[in-house]
Write a protein that holds these residues in place. Sequence first.
Motif, mmCIF file in Angstrom:
data_model
loop_
_atom_site.group_PDB
_atom_site.id
_atom_site.type_symbol
_atom_site.label_atom_id
_atom_site.label_comp_id
_atom_site.label_asym_id
_atom_site.label_seq_id
_atom_site.Cartn_x
_atom_site.Cartn_y
_atom_site.Cartn_z
ATOM 1 N N ILE A 106 0.979 -1.228 0.125
ATOM 2 C CA ILE A 106 0.046 0.062 -0.188
ATOM 3 C C ILE A 106 0.993 1.207 0.014
ATOM 4 C CG2 ILE A 106 -1.489 1.308 1.109
ATOM 5 C CD1 ILE A 106 -2.878 -1.150 2.426
ATOM 6 N N HIS A 107 1.979 1.308 0.931
ATOM 7 C CA HIS A 107 2.619 2.375 1.017
ATOM 8 C C HIS A 107 3.542 2.670 -0.362
ATOM 9 C CE1 HIS A 107 6.317 4.668 1.774
ATOM 10 N NE2 HIS A 107 5.654 5.109 2.906
ATOM 11 N N GLN A 108 3.941 1.954 -0.865
ATOM 12 C CA GLN A 108 4.810 1.802 -2.195
ATOM 13 C C GLN A 108 3.584 2.323 -3.487
ATOM 14 O OE1 GLN A 108 8.034 1.706 -2.911
ATOM 15 N NE2 GLN A 108 7.298 2.719 -4.499
ATOM 16 N N ARG A 109 2.507 1.773 -3.544
ATOM 17 C CA ARG A 109 1.606 2.259 -4.670
ATOM 18 C C ARG A 109 1.141 3.519 -4.080
ATOM 19 N NH1 ARG A 109 -2.986 -2.125 -6.023
ATOM 20 N NH2 ARG A 109 -3.259 -0.533 -7.533
ATOM 21 N N LEU A 110 0.940 3.978 -3.124
ATOM 22 C CA LEU A 110 0.449 5.171 -2.586
ATOM 23 C C LEU A 110 1.515 6.570 -3.028
ATOM 24 C CD1 LEU A 110 -1.745 6.971 -1.750
ATOM 25 C CD2 LEU A 110 -1.146 6.509 0.641
ATOM 26 N N ARG A 111 2.834 5.931 -2.664
ATOM 27 C CA ARG A 111 3.988 6.943 -3.135
ATOM 28 C C ARG A 111 4.035 7.371 -4.787
ATOM 29 N NH1 ARG A 111 5.140 10.582 0.331
ATOM 30 N NH2 ARG A 111 6.680 10.966 -0.825
ATOM 31 N N ASP A 112 3.761 5.885 -5.370
ATOM 32 C CA ASP A 112 3.864 6.073 -6.767
ATOM 33 C C ASP A 112 2.740 6.932 -7.262
ATOM 34 O OD1 ASP A 112 5.980 4.587 -6.688
ATOM 35 O OD2 ASP A 112 4.969 2.798 -7.183
ATOM 36 N N ALA A 113 1.766 6.600 -6.633
ATOM 37 C CA ALA A 113 0.437 7.641 -7.269
ATOM 38 C C ALA A 113 0.590 9.055 -6.724
ATOM 39 C CB ALA A 113 -0.854 7.002 -6.427
ATOM 40 N N MET A 114 1.183 9.155 -5.706
ATOM 41 C CA MET A 114 1.320 10.819 -5.318
ATOM 42 C C MET A 114 2.378 11.647 -6.305
ATOM 43 S SD MET A 114 1.597 10.443 -1.139
ATOM 44 C CE MET A 114 2.017 12.172 -1.063
ATOM 45 N N ALA A 115 3.471 10.472 -6.600
ATOM 46 C CA ALA A 115 4.556 11.280 -7.629
ATOM 47 C C ALA A 115 3.872 11.535 -8.970
ATOM 48 C CB ALA A 115 5.587 10.298 -7.482
ATOM 49 N N GLU A 116 2.782 10.880 -9.253
ATOM 50 C CA GLU A 116 2.123 11.138 -10.489
ATOM 51 C C GLU A 116 1.385 12.629 -10.419
ATOM 52 O OE1 GLU A 116 -0.011 7.900 -11.942
ATOM 53 O OE2 GLU A 116 1.711 6.571 -12.063
ATOM 54 N N GLN A 117 1.143 13.028 -9.213
ATOM 55 C CA GLN A 117 0.022 13.992 -8.918
ATOM 56 C C GLN A 117 0.898 15.371 -8.771
ATOM 57 O OE1 GLN A 117 -2.729 13.849 -9.997
ATOM 58 N NE2 GLN A 117 -2.859 11.537 -10.472
ATOM 59 N N PRO A 118 0.927 16.327 -9.614
ATOM 60 C CA PRO A 118 1.873 17.690 -9.361
ATOM 61 C C PRO A 118 1.139 18.297 -7.870
ATOM 62 C CG PRO A 118 0.575 17.981 -11.345
ATOM 63 C CD PRO A 118 0.217 16.505 -10.804
ATOM 64 N N TRP A 119 -0.114 18.329 -7.521
ATOM 65 C CA TRP A 119 -0.654 18.979 -6.457
ATOM 66 C C TRP A 119 -0.157 18.153 -4.988
ATOM 67 C CZ3 TRP A 119 -3.711 15.460 -3.959
ATOM 68 C CH2 TRP A 119 -4.270 14.500 -4.708
ATOM 69 N N ALA A 120 0.297 17.035 -5.170
ATOM 70 C CA ALA A 120 0.374 15.935 -4.061
ATOM 71 C C ALA A 120 1.280 16.632 -2.717
ATOM 72 C CB ALA A 120 0.385 14.570 -4.311
ATOM 73 N N ASP A 121 2.045 17.734 -3.245
ATOM 74 C CA ASP A 121 3.203 17.983 -2.167
ATOM 75 C C ASP A 121 3.875 17.069 -1.695
ATOM 76 O OD1 ASP A 121 2.446 20.593 -2.393
ATOM 77 O OD2 ASP A 121 0.964 20.610 -0.533
ATOM 78 N N SER A 122 4.279 16.176 -2.604
ATOM 79 C CA SER A 122 5.308 14.706 -2.311
ATOM 80 C C SER A 122 6.573 14.955 -1.277
ATOM 81 C CB SER A 122 5.400 14.058 -3.495
ATOM 82 O OG SER A 122 4.343 13.369 -4.015
#
Length: 228
Positions: free
Chosen positions: A159-175
């Motif tokens: 879950i953690h890996q998939r979520l970090r990958d998904a956040m990286a694709e969204q410029p608004w996510a303040d990763s």
Amino acid sequence: MFVRDVMTRDAMTVGPDTPAVTLARLFAERGISGVPVVDEAGRLLGMVTEGDLIRRLAAEGEAPRGWFRRLLDSATQQAEHYARTHGRTARDLMSTELVHTTEQASLAEAAALLESRQVRRLPVLRDGRLVGILSRADLMRAVLAPPEAAATASSDREIHQRLRDAMAEQPWADSALIFVDVSGGVVTFHGFSRGEAIGRGLRVLAEGIPGVKAVKLDLAPRPAFVLD
């Protein structure tokens, strides 16, 4: 999920010589608002809708076009308008500039077409022949369908890996300013964000990950000294 999984097969069709009165009766009795027009080989010719019939009815009380409008419109445009508003069969009433899709298209692609073109239904073609119709109602049924078996619980690490990958694709996510903790399927976001909308987006993003049971937000306002 693909168009072929949810489209309406064996869709009702009419021939190009179907009278307008027959179309009106069909729409009223079947509770539909549009129907594809096909030739004898099943090739799509156009689509006729309630709007086309209403346009024809309204034209009966339409005043003749003024000289200025006639000056702006070409003879071809004027003839096309007249045929579509006075036609007596599907051939003349139907729209021929259609957007369509295929069985292999994803539902996301089809939904984007429906939204961008502001249409209610998409003909589904195979080698130019109609094999089904995808409507907005079909998409709603897909949304309400039970989750697929693939959406089974995942480990916290996955879950953690998939979520970090998904956040990286969204410029608004303040990763760069937000880190994620996952424990027992519960996701917690820590760090700084630019507002409530960011937190809402992160929550929705996390809820879309298989195995996520709950989402918590531990986010503080983004400090003024931190630049975008």
